[in-house]
Design a protein around this motif. Structure first.
Motif: not given
Length: 439
Positions: A33-45, A172-176, A183-190
């Motif tokens: 579960a911990v190892l999936t966090l970076p994958v989640l992060l990069i795909s969200m980015d 898309p759901l959270i970032g949208g 502002w647009w820059g907030s999406v990078f703070l995810l």
């Protein structure tokens, strides 16, 4: 004679059956579960940035070239450094490199979020690529060492792969919502809370692992590896945008020359950065190529659909994200079910089946037009998600099965390089073609 035979029989050594590899327990599954966090992060980015492009363009007013570099530079730098960072993780410890990369990713995310102009954002995206290059090979190599049982490893890789689709849905759901209210820059703070969570629990759940005999570090191989990827991908991007010419073919030739030098150096070194002899294995070679093609298709289709839904159909970012959810769910279901398909088909047949389904999705995309609405796009993305999910899960497992655990970092970097190279090419080539046609 009989006595001699009896004596010989009684003293002959017995062949002991090979011990079964240890099976993972609760701590190992929590570690997954911990190892999936970076994958989640990069795909969200990656997904969030596609949705943020229209708003970002209005605020920063980047040139056409700057806009493409904002999208592309992250994948280019990440792909160029994966082999180097994977090898570094084998040497200094994969968990240590993972935590260092998570820290750097947080810093670069804040820098991107508050970038005052396009040039600063490009620089921040490049730094995110450097940090991202430490995350992906670290997670996959740690997974390879944690799950020794073949069946458990195959399922763990399917879960790990599924997080790409989950991140693509959450982005898309959270970032949208953030794009509509902030502002647009907030999406990078995810990525910041994700990396903080990773840093908090990694020491508790992830065992450290490294190559016990890594050999000498070769800086020249690191330079050649990066010199292969960046100019080649840049040349392909320019080729797609402007056609054949010195500006496109020159960098491709430079990258190819660096690549030849890199391979020859690995063949001569006593301790190579990557074992290029792995590519003599047909299954390994085919799996790497299938990874590249699958991610090329997925990234290109996602870039097209996000722009189509917002720019052509006039949807808001959050609504466009909801429209793509069925495709993401399709990818999740079929990725986790890839092991079941593997029970009735050979590896090659199962991967080919996934590719055919994905190809049907691209065929459906040819019917998308200004007046067709979103339904055809949704159906196409469902097919692409299903096909890519099956192919990606099976090919990653095939690659990791052929890599010795001690070399898991450098070996997994081969898989990740194919993935990121495919994503970068998909965005650069298909994205550039879409923008040219739209103009």
């Amino acid at each position: 004679m009989g006595a001699t035979s009896v004596a010989a029989t009684s003293t002959a050594p017995r062949s002991e059956p090979a011990a079964a590899p240890p099976r993972a327990g609760l701590r190992e599954w929590l570690g997954l579960a911990v190892l999936t966090l970076p994958v989640l992060l990069i795909s969200m980015d990656n997904t969030v940035l596609s949705f943020a492009v229209p708003t970002l363009s209005e605020d920063l007013e980047p040139s056409a070239s700057q806009l493409l570099w904002i999208v592309d530079i992250y994948g280019f730098v990440l792909a160029g450094l994966l082999v180097t960072m994977g090898n570094l993780g084998d040497r200094i410890g994969r968990r240590r490199l993972l935590m260092a990369g998570a820290t750097a990713f947080s810093v670069a995310s804040v820098m991107a979020a508050f970038a005052p102009d396009a040039s600063t954002l490009i620089a921040a995206r490049a730094l995110l690529g450097v940090a991202g290059a430490t995350l992906m090979p670290s997670t996959l190599s740690l997974l390879r060492n944690i799950f020794a049982d073949d069946g458990q490893r195959r399922f763990a890789i399917a879960v790990w792969t599924t997080m790409f689709a989950v991140g693509s849905a959450l982005g898309p759901l959270i970032g949208g919502w953030m794009l509509e209210h902030l502002w647009w820059g907030s999406v990078f703070l995810l990525g910041v809370p994700v990396t903080i969570g990773l840093l908090a629990v990694s020491p508790l759940l992830l065992p450290e692992s490294r190559d016990p005999a890594p050999g000498r570090w070769d800086p020249a191989s690191a330079v050649l590896s990066f010199g292969t990827m960046l100019p080649a991908v840049y040349g392909i991007k320019v080729l797609a945008e402007h056609g054949p010419g010195a500006g496109s073919l020159g960098p491709i030739v430079v990258g190819a020359l660096f690549g030849v030098a890199f391979v020859r150096r690995q063949q001569r070194l006593e301790d190579p950065m990557i074992d290029v002899s792995l590519f003599r294995i047909t299954r390994f070679r085919a799996a790497v190529l299938a990874n590249l093609v699958a991610l090329f298709a997925f990234a290109g289709s996602l870039f097209f659909l996000t722009q189509y839904l917002q720019t052509v159909l006039g949807m808001s970012p959050s609504r466009a994200g909801l429209v793509l959810v069925p495709g993401v769910l399709s990818s999740v279901v079929f990725t986790l079910s890839a092991g079941l398909l593997r029970r009735v088909l050979s590896l090659g047949q199962a991967i080919a089946a996934g590719m055919l389904v994905g190809g049907a999705g691209f065929l459906a995309l040819t019917q998308v037009s200004v007046s067709s609405g979103a339904l055809i796009a949704v159906v196409a993305y469902v097919l692409i998600g299903a096909g890519v999910g099956v192919a990606l899960s099976l090919t990653v497992d095939a690659i990791m099965a052929d890599i010795p655990p001690a070399k898991a970092g450098a070996g997994s970097a081969i898989s990740e390089t194919a993935n990121e190279f495919g994503i970068a090419l998909g965005t650069a080539v298909l994205g550039t073609v879409v923008l040219a046609v739209y103009r």
